[in-house]
Design an enzyme around this catalytic site. Sequence first.
Site, PDB file in Angstrom:
ATOM      1  N   ASP A  69      60.612  38.022  46.018  1.00 19.38           N
ATOM      2  CA  ASP A  69      61.717  37.379  45.348  1.00 19.38           C
ATOM      3  C   ASP A  69      61.955  36.232  46.095  1.00 19.38           C
ATOM      4  OD1 ASP A  69      63.554  37.965  42.946  1.00 19.38           O
ATOM      5  OD2 ASP A  69      64.713  38.228  44.799  1.00 19.38           O
ATOM      6  N   GLU A 114      57.987  33.514  44.687  1.00 26.39           N
ATOM      7  CA  GLU A 114      58.856  32.558  43.823  1.00 26.39           C
ATOM      8  C   GLU A 114      59.140  31.489  44.953  1.00 26.39           C
ATOM      9  OE1 GLU A 114      61.655  34.574  40.560  1.00 26.39           O
ATOM     10  OE2 GLU A 114      62.121  35.109  42.510  1.00 26.39           O
TER      11      GLU A 114
END
Length: 690
Positions: A357, A388
């Site tokens: 994340d 990400e």
Amino acid sequence: MIGIYSSCTNYYENTGGPMDKTPLEWKKLYDSADFRKNCTFEGELGPVCGKTGTRLSLWSPVSDTCTLRLYRDGERDTAPFASFPMTKNGQGVFVFETRENLDGTFYDFLLTRDGEEIVSGDPYAVACGANSVRCEIVDLETTNPSGWKSDRAPAHQTETIIWETHVRDFSFDRSGGFSENVRGKFAAFAEHGTKVQNSSSSASTGIDYLSQLGITHVQLMPVFDYATVDETGKDPALEYNWGYDPVYYNVPEGSYSSNPADGKARIRELKEAIASLHEAGLRVIMDVVYNHTFDLNNAMQQSMPDYYFRVTKEGQYANGSGCGNDAASEREMVGKFILDSVLYWAREYHFDGFRFDLMGLLPVGLMNRIQRSLDKVYGKGEKLVLGEPWAAGPSAPSRRVKLAAKANFGGMDRKIAMFCDNTRNMVAGSPFDDNDHGIAAHTVSCHRYREALDGWKDAPDLPVSSPAQLVSYASCHDNYTLIDNIARGTKDPAEQLRRARLAPCIYMTCPGIAFLLSGEEFLRSKGGDGNSYRSPSSVNAIRWDQMEQNASMVTLYKELFTLRKKCPAFFGKGSRRRVLSADVTDRTLLARLDNAYRSSDMPEGYLGNFDAEQLREAKAFAGKYPELLILLNTDEKTHSFTLPEGAHHLLFTNLSGSTDPEKVSGDSAVPVDPCGFLVYGRMNHDSKSE
């Protein structure tokens, strides 16, 4: 010991006691050369419990003393039944050792700094009681389900196709037919024989459905211990969160277990879920959130105030995560904790990959260390790393480091993949622009798809070396589901369906790792909720009856998965260009793709644990069809495409009844309806006519 801590002691004398320090004063200490040299520890931390005894180790060089306190249970108001002073060893590590096996005993630490007492949990805890009140010592050997030591991940396939889901979403809705005691739990992933309820078709749900879908990986949204639900489940229908609120990073979430008060139950049941997915032929990815914690009331802050978190030059906690406390992952002991944690989950739980994340907040160097360490232990490419490549805002690293953001991906290990928002925005439009609805809505030109077919090689904002570094997708847990995103652009149900049948054709034929949100394949909707992180299960849960209602969509996705695994033009991870030629307008595309197989098409390391039969079939398919043709029409009217010279077979269409599936010769005119997508294979001259 006086020599090791002399710099810290002098600093305390000059600025007041440690409890009086501001975040900037702590920052000055932690970033000093003396502290980094003398207080960086490379050994094992946390609890170890087994037949030979128990050992606990806590890193807290700024504390004067540490007392281990033992409890019978994990309740908040109980008193310890025993306390033991811990010995402070080199680099500020407090250690307690005993020959007694303390399996099932709960604990915390009582620290002192300048005469003040601080209660702390254990950042390296591997188990805890309900709602994270106290850590628990466990003998991990006793948590292994039957057959765990022989559990192995299935062989790699020609392509990686990831299906993202949330543990509660997967099984909470009663339409899935799961037993009442496993709804919303880890155990649902091990329950076979579930069927769509109130249906005459007896369509399979759950693990049986996944085993037939054609995906290769299941990505579990956060399964570590997080703060924002009551684990005792007083109102499970309303008690909901995605889980991006870490408390204890190495502990499974208790609300997904049969007994949150028993630290062993959640460990055993998560292992059983992973073993069940492996047995079904699926690898398992863990979604990890090392960029922030839920708040500053945690074991990291308690044991080492302001060490684990970034502080701006103004003395505020950095907020690049949007959560107000960015992790200082550039610091030695924070980076060590993250690496240790990843290796722990891979070793103890047999996870096959890790999705990071807000990876754009973590240093490039740390991400590369993680990939290299996994490669060293398990073999090159055996464990998948993706993330990400962005942050929610600017951060404040304590020293100059390159962060793993999109612009810096040229320095990343070539096996680390990033979510490609170029592809997402091209397919369905940017979720942050109400006027952008993607290629089917004509807010994006087919020229962008032409760029994507070559792995975005000409995109200046994507410094990647090969498609192995790209995750091709149109929806994930964030923002809108695919059908909800499409509905933002048109209210016509027929047009929504046409666009929904086109979208996966686009991203499933782009180079990279394929990824989809669970239920995207049967038009899963959240009622237009674009940020459902704490919406109730009535919004978030998978409605398995929609799978039956939209069975033709599921069939479409299955056909795309099969096609992708067969065609090197789609699954290949080599750096070559795929597009041989293309005739493109804003609303139409006819592209010739190189479909020949090359050894570079397989990711590094895969051939050591690989489905050899599937690879042979793909090679044979590529030999039969060395070139592919893609015909795309996003216009509102039918367009006719003239095929190039040669004999072609229709391999795939998202339309029904619009094209003769038999062999088509060159110079033939092929009509393609609005939102139509066709793939032809040009037959090798040496292949027999069919």
